[in-house]
Design a protein around this motif. Structure first.
Motif, mmCIF file in Angstrom:
data_model
loop_
_atom_site.group_PDB
_atom_site.id
_atom_site.type_symbol
_atom_site.label_atom_id
_atom_site.label_comp_id
_atom_site.label_asym_id
_atom_site.label_seq_id
_atom_site.Cartn_x
_atom_site.Cartn_y
_atom_site.Cartn_z
ATOM 1 N N THR A 89 16.305 58.099 17.729
ATOM 2 C CA THR A 89 15.462 57.113 17.743
ATOM 3 C C THR A 89 14.503 57.007 16.693
ATOM 4 N N ASP A 142 7.037 60.262 20.569
ATOM 5 C CA ASP A 142 6.860 59.534 21.725
ATOM 6 C C ASP A 142 5.732 58.432 21.749
ATOM 7 N N PHE A 154 6.917 55.213 20.214
ATOM 8 C CA PHE A 154 8.245 54.513 20.783
ATOM 9 C C PHE A 154 7.857 53.079 21.288
ATOM 10 N N GLN A 177 11.009 56.110 31.993
ATOM 11 C CA GLN A 177 11.346 56.301 30.607
ATOM 12 C C GLN A 177 11.253 57.897 30.541
ATOM 13 N N LEU A 187 11.529 60.579 27.293
ATOM 14 C CA LEU A 187 11.491 60.341 25.864
ATOM 15 C C LEU A 187 11.537 61.794 25.386
ATOM 16 N N GLY A 241 10.919 62.514 21.362
ATOM 17 C CA GLY A 241 10.948 62.019 19.978
ATOM 18 C C GLY A 241 10.421 62.900 18.862
ATOM 19 N N ALA A 266 16.150 59.207 23.989
ATOM 20 C CA ALA A 266 15.488 58.552 25.084
ATOM 21 C C ALA A 266 16.294 57.967 25.974
#
Length: 263
Positions: free
Chosen positions: A38, A42, A45, A58, A60, A62, A70
């Motif tokens: 990704t 986060d 996002f 969700q 996540l 990140g 994710a």
């Protein structure tokens, strides 16, 4: 009985692919979407892209500019977890529990660099160690589980455009294939991609950006996978590789996989 449609896609920067992610969700309507690579913390996002389409649940994990995974869902997600199989803090895994009792694990295995020798290329050693840690985890796994993502290994000879040409190329070397085989055996994982498209049928999920015409050369590899516990595999009713997505505007070099389950 509950019908679930779960998708997995290495998106190669979710913020750069917002239009095609939205298009895929609108056309395919999965219940759950797992993304890899990704490339966003986060806080950065694009959560609204998913929430506006009903994916309000969700999970996540990140990382700025690199890696990142994710899980976006229309159904509640419980027991969020993260494994550091890279053993260096990189954001390469996130897992959740679905209400139907299914454990869903989303993983982004390291690519491993260019030289298939851990002494000359530390990244290759890290990749093998990552898979080994997944193997140890799999040995103790008791829950019915679906693990999806970019494994960065094409295990079968027919999973690449040329077995002979790629034998010494990272992602298809014998040492990687053997490591992935040990991982599969550790839990009796069922490879859904080859359950629904048996070998040696053509079945690719990745085409390099370097190819001037990926459709003409078709130098693909099957790097993305969906593996299921035996009990979960018995409940799989369909599996599809969405190859046309590779031709969409500003595409990822990977395409989505979708599995349908009756739980």
């Amino acid at each position: 009985m509950t019908r679930l449609k779960i998708a997995s896609w290495n998106i190669n920067s979710v913020r750069a692919r917002v239009p095609i992610v939205g298009r895929f969700l609108d056309e395919e309507q999965p219940d759950v979407l797992c993304l890899q690579e990704t490339k966003a913390e986060d806080k950065d996002f694009p959560a609204a892209l998913f929430a506006d389409r009903g994916y309000v649940h969700q999970a996540l994990n990140g990382q700025r500019m690199h890696h990142g995974v994710a899980i976006l869902s229309r159904i509640p997600l419980e027991a969020h977890g993260r494994h550091d199989w890279q053993d260096n803090g990189e954001a390469r895994h996130v897992g959740v529990q679905l209400p139907q009792g299914l454990r869903l694990e989303n993983v982004y295995v390291p690519a491993g660099g260019d030289i298939p020798d851990r002494n000359l290329n530390p990244k290759f050693g890290q990749k093998l160690d990552f898979i080994e840690r997944m193997t140890r985890w799999s040995e103790d796994l008791k829950e019915p589980t679906l693990i999806v993502g970019d494994f960065n290994v094409a295990p079968l000879e027919c999973d690449v455009w040329s077995h002979k040409a790629l034998l010494d190329v990272v992602s298809h070397t014998p040492i990687e294939v053997e490591a992935l085989g040990r991982l599969q055996q550790a839990h009796g994982w069922v490879d859904l991609g080859r359950t629904f498209v048996p070998a040696p049928e053509r079945n690719y999920t990745w085409w390099s950006y370097r190819s001037p015409d990926w459709t003409k050369n078709d130098r693909g590899r099957r790097l993305d996978h969906m593996w299921a516990s035996p009990s979960v595999a018995a409940q799989a009713t369909a599996h599809k590789v969405h190859e046309p997505c590779r031709a969409w505007e500003r595409p990822s070099d990977h395409v989505p996989l979708v599995v349908e389950l009756e739980l």
